[in-house]
Design a protein around this motif. Structure first.
Motif, PDB file in Angstrom:
ATOM      1  N   ALA A  30     110.533  53.467   7.899  1.00  0.00           N
ATOM      2  CA  ALA A  30     111.452  54.347   8.631  1.00  0.00           C
ATOM      3  C   ALA A  30     112.165  55.298   7.690  1.00  0.00           C
ATOM      4  CB  ALA A  30     112.466  53.505   9.413  1.00  0.00           C
ATOM      5  N   VAL A  31     112.503  54.839   6.500  1.00  0.00           N
ATOM      6  CA  VAL A  31     113.170  55.696   5.519  1.00  0.00           C
ATOM      7  C   VAL A  31     112.247  56.842   5.098  1.00  0.00           C
ATOM      8  CG1 VAL A  31     114.100  55.768   3.171  1.00  0.00           C
ATOM      9  CG2 VAL A  31     114.718  53.880   4.698  1.00  0.00           C
ATOM     10  N   PHE A  32     110.984  56.537   4.857  1.00  0.00           N
ATOM     11  CA  PHE A  32     110.040  57.584   4.452  1.00  0.00           C
ATOM     12  C   PHE A  32     109.754  58.541   5.606  1.00  0.00           C
ATOM     13  CE2 PHE A  32     109.198  56.117   0.288  1.00  0.00           C
ATOM     14  CZ  PHE A  32     108.357  57.033  -0.325  1.00  0.00           C
ATOM     15  N   LEU A  33     109.618  58.007   6.807  1.00  0.00           N
ATOM     16  CA  LEU A  33     109.323  58.876   7.952  1.00  0.00           C
ATOM     17  C   LEU A  33     110.468  59.858   8.201  1.00  0.00           C
ATOM     18  CD1 LEU A  33     107.545  59.626  10.386  1.00  0.00           C
ATOM     19  CD2 LEU A  33     108.767  57.867  11.697  1.00  0.00           C
ATOM     20  N   THR A  34     111.700  59.368   8.238  1.00  0.00           N
ATOM     21  CA  THR A  34     112.838  60.272   8.455  1.00  0.00           C
ATOM     22  C   THR A  34     113.058  61.168   7.245  1.00  0.00           C
ATOM     23  OG1 THR A  34     114.316  58.471   7.761  1.00  0.00           O
ATOM     24  CG2 THR A  34     114.007  58.812  10.131  1.00  0.00           C
ATOM     25  N   GLY A  35     112.671  60.693   6.055  1.00  0.00           N
ATOM     26  CA  GLY A  35     112.749  61.563   4.880  1.00  0.00           C
ATOM     27  C   GLY A  35     111.793  62.737   4.990  1.00  0.00           C
ATOM     28  N   ALA A  36     110.595  62.479   5.519  1.00  0.00           N
ATOM     29  CA  ALA A  36     109.638  63.576   5.720  1.00  0.00           C
ATOM     30  C   ALA A  36     110.190  64.597   6.704  1.00  0.00           C
ATOM     31  CB  ALA A  36     108.304  63.021   6.213  1.00  0.00           C
ATOM     32  N   LEU A  37     110.758  64.131   7.813  1.00  0.00           N
ATOM     33  CA  LEU A  37     111.330  65.046   8.794  1.00  0.00           C
ATOM     34  C   LEU A  37     112.560  65.756   8.243  1.00  0.00           C
ATOM     35  CD1 LEU A  37     110.992  62.846  12.004  1.00  0.00           C
ATOM     36  CD2 LEU A  37     109.568  64.783  11.332  1.00  0.00           C
ATOM     37  N   SER A  38     113.277  65.115   7.323  1.00  0.00           N
ATOM     38  CA  SER A  38     114.468  65.730   6.742  1.00  0.00           C
ATOM     39  C   SER A  38     114.146  66.954   5.902  1.00  0.00           C
ATOM     40  CB  SER A  38     115.224  64.707   5.884  1.00  0.00           C
ATOM     41  OG  SER A  38     115.714  63.651   6.672  1.00  0.00           O
ATOM     42  N   VAL A  39     112.911  67.060   5.446  1.00  0.00           N
ATOM     43  CA  VAL A  39     112.507  68.269   4.707  1.00  0.00           C
ATOM     44  C   VAL A  39     112.740  69.504   5.567  1.00  0.00           C
ATOM     45  CG1 VAL A  39     110.526  69.467   3.683  1.00  0.00           C
ATOM     46  CG2 VAL A  39     110.843  67.007   3.299  1.00  0.00           C
ATOM     47  N   TYR A  40     112.568  69.352   6.861  1.00  0.00           N
ATOM     48  CA  TYR A  40     112.754  70.465   7.795  1.00  0.00           C
ATOM     49  C   TYR A  40     113.994  70.267   8.660  1.00  0.00           C
ATOM     50  CZ  TYR A  40     108.109  72.049   6.476  1.00  0.00           C
ATOM     51  OH  TYR A  40     107.026  72.507   5.766  1.00  0.00           O
ATOM     52  N   ALA A  41     115.016  69.627   8.108  1.00  0.00           N
ATOM     53  CA  ALA A  41     116.247  69.395   8.873  1.00  0.00           C
ATOM     54  C   ALA A  41     116.887  70.692   9.375  1.00  0.00           C
ATOM     55  CB  ALA A  41     117.243  68.590   8.039  1.00  0.00           C
ATOM     56  N   HIS A 329     114.841  65.653  -5.601  1.00  0.00           N
ATOM     57  CA  HIS A 329     114.713  64.802  -4.419  1.00  0.00           C
ATOM     58  C   HIS A 329     114.920  65.599  -3.134  1.00  0.00           C
ATOM     59  CE1 HIS A 329     114.755  60.905  -2.343  1.00  0.00           C
ATOM     60  NE2 HIS A 329     115.681  61.440  -1.556  1.00  0.00           N
ATOM     61  N   TYR A 330     115.954  66.423  -3.091  1.00  0.00           N
ATOM     62  CA  TYR A 330     116.271  67.157  -1.859  1.00  0.00           C
ATOM     63  C   TYR A 330     115.236  68.239  -1.558  1.00  0.00           C
ATOM     64  CZ  TYR A 330     120.838  65.088  -2.935  1.00  0.00           C
ATOM     65  OH  TYR A 330     121.855  64.229  -3.254  1.00  0.00           O
ATOM     66  N   ARG A 339     107.500  73.237   0.213  1.00  0.00           N
ATOM     67  CA  ARG A 339     108.222  72.428   1.194  1.00  0.00           C
ATOM     68  C   ARG A 339     107.218  71.684   2.099  1.00  0.00           C
ATOM     69  NH1 ARG A 339     111.271  76.326   4.091  1.00  0.00           N
ATOM     70  NH2 ARG A 339     112.165  76.763   2.055  1.00  0.00           N
ATOM     71  N   ALA A 340     106.155  72.364   2.488  1.00  0.00           N
ATOM     72  CA  ALA A 340     105.123  71.711   3.296  1.00  0.00           C
ATOM     73  C   ALA A 340     104.450  70.587   2.512  1.00  0.00           C
ATOM     74  CB  ALA A 340     104.083  72.735   3.746  1.00  0.00           C
ATOM     75  N   LEU A 341     104.284  70.790   1.198  1.00  0.00           N
ATOM     76  CA  LEU A 341     103.696  69.747   0.363  1.00  0.00           C
ATOM     77  C   LEU A 341     104.621  68.532   0.293  1.00  0.00           C
ATOM     78  CD1 LEU A 341     101.303  68.981  -1.426  1.00  0.00           C
ATOM     79  CD2 LEU A 341     102.512  70.007  -3.365  1.00  0.00           C
ATOM     80  N   TYR A 342     105.919  68.768   0.141  1.00  0.00           N
ATOM     81  CA  TYR A 342     106.899  67.672   0.192  1.00  0.00           C
ATOM     82  C   TYR A 342     106.730  66.878   1.494  1.00  0.00           C
ATOM     83  CZ  TYR A 342     110.289  68.105  -3.687  1.00  0.00           C
ATOM     84  OH  TYR A 342     110.918  68.069  -4.910  1.00  0.00           O
ATOM     85  N   PHE A 343     106.638  67.599   2.603  1.00  0.00           N
ATOM     86  CA  PHE A 343     106.521  66.967   3.916  1.00  0.00           C
ATOM     87  C   PHE A 343     105.265  66.110   4.008  1.00  0.00           C
ATOM     88  CE2 PHE A 343     104.847  67.372   8.312  1.00  0.00           C
ATOM     89  CZ  PHE A 343     105.832  66.662   8.976  1.00  0.00           C
ATOM     90  N   LEU A 344     104.119  66.656   3.596  1.00  0.00           N
ATOM     91  CA  LEU A 344     102.859  65.926   3.702  1.00  0.00           C
ATOM     92  C   LEU A 344     102.824  64.726   2.767  1.00  0.00           C
ATOM     93  CD1 LEU A 344     100.377  68.944   3.941  1.00  0.00           C
ATOM     94  CD2 LEU A 344     101.112  67.418   5.783  1.00  0.00           C
ATOM     95  N   SER A 348     102.482  60.847   3.673  1.00  0.00           N
ATOM     96  CA  SER A 348     101.483  59.965   3.059  1.00  0.00           C
ATOM     97  C   SER A 348     102.153  58.700   2.528  1.00  0.00           C
ATOM     98  CB  SER A 348     100.749  60.698   1.927  1.00  0.00           C
ATOM     99  OG  SER A 348     101.569  60.809   0.770  1.00  0.00           O
ATOM    100  N   GLY A 349     103.404  58.814   2.061  1.00  0.00           N
ATOM    101  CA  GLY A 349     104.132  57.623   1.629  1.00  0.00           C
ATOM    102  C   GLY A 349     104.387  56.676   2.787  1.00  0.00           C
ATOM    103  N   ALA A 350     104.775  57.238   3.942  1.00  0.00           N
ATOM    104  CA  ALA A 350     104.975  56.404   5.125  1.00  0.00           C
ATOM    105  C   ALA A 350     103.663  55.736   5.533  1.00  0.00           C
ATOM    106  CB  ALA A 350     105.528  57.252   6.276  1.00  0.00           C
ATOM    107  N   ALA A 351     102.560  56.490   5.490  1.00  0.00           N
ATOM    108  CA  ALA A 351     101.260  55.916   5.849  1.00  0.00           C
ATOM    109  C   ALA A 351     100.829  54.858   4.837  1.00  0.00           C
ATOM    110  CB  ALA A 351     100.212  57.031   5.942  1.00  0.00           C
ATOM    111  N   MET A 352     101.134  55.074   3.563  1.00  0.00           N
ATOM    112  CA  MET A 352     100.829  54.072   2.538  1.00  0.00           C
ATOM    113  C   MET A 352     101.538  52.756   2.848  1.00  0.00           C
ATOM    114  SD  MET A 352     101.953  54.141  -1.472  1.00  0.00           S
ATOM    115  CE  MET A 352     103.693  54.062  -1.014  1.00  0.00           C
TER     116      MET A 352
END
Length: 501
Positions: A30-41, A329-330, A339-344, A348-352
């Motif tokens: 959950a931390v990684f998933l919301t972190g990915a979405l936070s890239v586009y907060a 980190h931010y 930014r898109a690379l950060y998101f993807l 991938s971390g969440a999927a891992m």
């Protein structure tokens, strides 16, 4: 699997990798998933406040003139003003003030000067806050820190375990046994993004270092956070006696004067202390979205004459280091492609993490044990749950009475209710049906975002222009991609080989 580590170093590291990854992975996903979405907060906040689509483009000088005129009419007697300029990711002109009569704020269209009242939503900021604290305050911050440290342990132990690390990246056998197929997927999602995963975990720990290791601050400052901040973080020059009233140099001129030091177009915010007096000081803050150092330079000027009083562009090495790690980190510095690379990579971390969780119960020995069956149900609730919760959060913004106060509370409630419903379903439903049913539910929730958006905005003449914005199309495309991914996951499940208890 033995409950205790035995054998060679690689075998002991495999034990550590499995159990630390399993026990902390349920939160880390959950931390990684919301972190990915936070890239586009910021973009999510704009989508969740369709009222902001009415804002038109304006030059910096025009925006500052609009801000000064509005504040002089509505907050003339305030002790301080603050103006945050619009940019590509934040289209509104944000004003705030503070004084004896209290605090206030307003959001303006920088082109017309009309006040815009966005709906009562936290937008993408809730996902950011959940990412580092699980919406649980200090206890959540500590838990996320423990997950970050545990993930670092699993990354290091994983490198030791896989002797053919890079060869495994090119080996994927989806039709093999469940254990082999999930291991191949786990390896493929782990090897190439490994440098990013190490960087993001290490910098995550550094950003909240004082919360995790407060002993140094207590030893030097006796726990006085204000004293530490005053010494470590450079403060603007103090105000002198108010003195008589005095006309203020236009904000646009003050910004232009500050940019002679900070660089053209770099001023992101201006704060005026004691506006309208001879002692008034303007603090111009530089944006830091173009560099790794996530700390704003400052130029302080006499507001009545535009005389430069203080410049702060150099910092102690410790502050520069910690804020550079924070900037990594931010990702504020990242251009759209990066930014898109950060998101993807975050996805991938969440999927891992998710494939690692499933890998444990895909093994026959674990699947047959009572703990394995319980782990299977927890895996479903803690992987599909956050995915459904994020979709429910967006849907609540459009469907949970958006025009009335308290929307942000209803959005957060929808987030946790959707997650709780997934947990209840995982507890009560037969084990073989869990993955397909919850992935299909997630697909339906993400697919519902676009029609909910159309239904909520198309009938409102003031909000309808937002539907034509490219941002809305991008959000729709992202939601459709998420729905397709969830649908694919549901189809790829092999319920016959999963735990049945």
């Amino acid at each position: 699997m033995s409950p205790f580590p035995e054998g060679s170093l690689r075998q002991r590291m495999a034990w550590l990798h499995t159990w630390v990854g399993l026990l902390f992975g349920w939160i880390a996903f959950a931390v990684f998933l919301t972190g990915a979405l936070s890239v586009y907060a910021p973009e999510l906040s704009r989508w969740m406040t369709p009222e902001s689509a009415a804002a038109g483009p304006a030059s910096r000088s025009q925006a500052l003139a609009t801000a000064q005129d509005w504040l002089e009419r509505h907050a003339r007697n305030a002790a301080s003003w603050r103006v945050e300029l619009p940019d590509a990711r934040h289209p509104l002109l944000a004003l705030s003030w503070h004084g004896e009569g209290g605090e206030g704020g307003a959001m303006l269209d920088p082109a017309s000067g009309h006040e815009i009242v966005p709906r009562d939503t936290e937008g993408g900021e809730f996902l950011v806050e959940f990412h580092y604290s699980l919406h649980a305050g200090q206890a959540g911050i500590w838990l996320v820190g423990a997950c970050s440290l545990a993930l670092l342990v699993t990354l290091v132990s994983g490198v030791i375990v896989h002797r053919r690390l890079f060869a495994d990246f090119f080996t994927f056998r989806p039709r093999a046994s469940p254990g082999r197929a999930w291991l191949d997927a786990h390896n493929a999602l782990s090897v190439l993004p490994l440098p990013f995963h190490c960087m993001i975990v290490l910098t995550a720990l550094s950003t909240l270092l004082l919360a995790y290791l407060p002993a140094g601050m207590h030893s030097r400052y006796g726990g006085d956070v204000a004293a530490m901040v005053a010494e470590v973080f450079p403060r603007p020059p103090p105000l002198s006696a108010p003195g008589p009233a005095a006309a203020m140099v236009p904000l646009a001129s003050l910004a232009q004067r500050a940019e002679s030091v900070l660089g053209e177009g770099k001023v992101a915010a201006i704060e005026i202390r004691r506006p309208g007096t001879q002692a008034s000081i303007a603090d111009a803050w530089r944006g830091f979205d173009d560099r790794l150092l996530a700390f704003p330079d400052r130029v302080s000027l006499r507001a009545s004459t535009a005389e430069i009083l203080d410049v702060r562009t150099e910092y102690p090495g410790s502050l520069r280091l910690i804020r550079t790690l924070g900037g990594l980190h931010y990702g504020y510095y990242a251009a759209p492609l990066l930014r898109a690379l950060y998101f993807l990579l975050a996805l991938s971390g969440a999927a891992m993490i998710a494939t690692g969780l499933v890998l444990y119960v895909a093994r026959p020995a674990a699947a047959a044990s009572p703990f394995g069956r319980a782990a299977h149900r927890l895996n479903v609730a803690m992987v599909c749950g956050p995915v459904c919760a994020c979709a429910a959060y967006l849907l609540a913004n459009r469907l949970a009475w958006p025009a009335s106060p308290g929307l942000h509370e209803r959005e957060v409630a929808a987030f946790f209710l959707a997650w709780g419903a997934c947990g209840l379903h995982a507890l009560m439903r037969g084990g073989r049906r869990l993955w397909p049913e919850q992935w299909r539910a997630a697909a339906l929730l993400w697919l519902a975002v676009m029609p909910a958006d159309l239904l909520a905005l198309a009938g409102d003449a003031e909000l309808r222009p937002a539907l034509a914005a490219p941002l809305h199309w991008t959000v729709w495309a992202g939601c459709a991609a998420a729905a397709l991914a969830c649908r694919y996951a549901a189809r790829r499940c092999r319920p016959a080989r999963l735990p049945t208890g």
